[in-house]
Scaffold this active site. Sequence first.
Site, PDB file in Angstrom:
ATOM      1  N   GLU A   1      39.475  47.692  36.890  1.00 37.92           N
ATOM      2  CA  GLU A   1      40.444  47.517  35.813  1.00 37.92           C
ATOM      3  C   GLU A   1      41.091  48.847  35.416  1.00 37.92           C
ATOM      4  O   GLU A   1      42.306  48.925  35.216  1.00 37.92           O
ATOM      5  CB  GLU A   1      39.761  46.890  34.594  1.00 37.92           C
ATOM      6  CG  GLU A   1      39.437  45.431  34.764  1.00 37.92           C
ATOM      7  CD  GLU A   1      40.693  44.594  34.939  1.00 37.92           C
ATOM      8  OE1 GLU A   1      41.710  44.886  34.299  1.00 37.92           O
ATOM      9  OE2 GLU A   1      40.654  43.641  35.727  1.00 37.92           O
TER      10      GLU A   1
ATOM     11  N   HIS B   1      46.017  46.033  41.421  1.00 36.86           N
ATOM     12  CA  HIS B   1      44.837  45.421  42.045  1.00 36.86           C
ATOM     13  C   HIS B   1      45.075  45.194  43.536  1.00 36.86           C
ATOM     14  O   HIS B   1      44.176  45.418  44.360  1.00 36.86           O
ATOM     15  CB  HIS B   1      44.530  44.079  41.376  1.00 36.86           C
ATOM     16  CG  HIS B   1      43.783  44.188  40.086  1.00 36.86           C
ATOM     17  ND1 HIS B   1      42.605  44.887  39.949  1.00 36.86           N
ATOM     18  CD2 HIS B   1      44.049  43.652  38.854  1.00 36.86           C
ATOM     19  CE1 HIS B   1      42.169  44.787  38.699  1.00 36.86           C
ATOM     20  NE2 HIS B   1      43.032  44.052  38.013  1.00 36.86           N
TER      21      HIS B   1
ATOM     22  N   HIS C   1      50.070  46.282  36.523  1.00 34.52           N
ATOM     23  CA  HIS C   1      48.612  46.252  36.593  1.00 34.52           C
ATOM     24  C   HIS C   1      48.138  45.324  37.715  1.00 34.52           C
ATOM     25  O   HIS C   1      47.253  45.690  38.510  1.00 34.52           O
ATOM     26  CB  HIS C   1      48.056  45.781  35.244  1.00 34.52           C
ATOM     27  CG  HIS C   1      46.593  45.509  35.250  1.00 34.52           C
ATOM     28  ND1 HIS C   1      45.653  46.460  34.930  1.00 34.52           N
ATOM     29  CD2 HIS C   1      45.884  44.385  35.550  1.00 34.52           C
ATOM     30  CE1 HIS C   1      44.437  45.946  35.026  1.00 34.52           C
ATOM     31  NE2 HIS C   1      44.559  44.683  35.402  1.00 34.52           N
ATOM     32  N   GLU C   2      48.725  44.136  37.806  1.00 31.25           N
ATOM     33  CA  GLU C   2      48.309  43.184  38.835  1.00 31.25           C
ATOM     34  C   GLU C   2      48.671  43.683  40.233  1.00 31.25           C
ATOM     35  O   GLU C   2      47.903  43.512  41.184  1.00 31.25           O
ATOM     36  CB  GLU C   2      48.936  41.812  38.566  1.00 31.25           C
ATOM     37  CG  GLU C   2      48.548  41.193  37.227  1.00 31.25           C
ATOM     38  CD  GLU C   2      47.047  41.037  37.039  1.00 31.25           C
ATOM     39  OE1 GLU C   2      46.328  40.877  38.045  1.00 31.25           O
ATOM     40  OE2 GLU C   2      46.583  41.079  35.885  1.00 31.25           O
TER      41      GLU C   2
END
Length: 267
Positions: free
Chosen positions: A189, A131, A127-128
């Site tokens: 997100e 980003h 997930h990070e």
Amino acid sequence: MRKPYLAGITALLLTACATSPTGRDQVLIFSESQMAEMGAASFTSMKESQKIDTNRAHNRYVNCVVDALIPELNRIDPKMRSTRWETQVFVDDSANAFALPGGKIGVHTGMFKVAENSSQLAAVIGHEIGHVWARHGNARVSSQFITSTGLQLAAIAAGEPTQEKKQLLGLLGVGAQVGVLLPFSRGDESEADEIGIELMAKAGFDPRESVELWKNMAKQGSGGAPELLSTHPAPQTRISKLQALMEDSMSDYRQARSEGKNPNCSL
């Protein structure tokens, strides 16, 4: 003076339009090299000001997960192959992780209490990484730059812990560490989740564990929310969206396992 200024901003916006990996429109003023410089300066500063975890097992575990995810990112987007990723574990009881432009990844030791296995840790780190790949930090810094008088951002990132530096770290996605909570938008997100679950599945991590991770996060919330929850949407919202992606993710996962991808990452 106002008209030339507005004309300059308009021209800047017209030349800064970009599209994210999932097709979302973005305004990105800064080059990848500029963002990498900001990320590197911020990461160096954090390593100097926060306690680094020297536990070999912790570092080996986190690097094992990262080393399985990055090749999948590079296969999806060959332009990312030039990024030299660096991972650091920080001694901090908060359940948190982050990634900065330029390929800098940080994981707090507190995350090991919430991410119960390597697939759950891969969900967080994927997930990070999402980003960073989607350039969400660039979009937020660009937006701030447009609406401000202009900041010497790289110098601020490398300098003393001023309020401006805290704001920049918040824009890059690590504000929770310095007390400036600037959550990513719901669109950011959701996009990072979509990227993250694809990366973990293609690397051979079980995507179903992404749902279990956020269930764990929700349980932790009753006794004081984990750091990650302070800057992310409610767990149930995230779980529902992850479940909607699960059919395709399981297909990627089964394909990865058939190709022999079975990351052996453990503490």
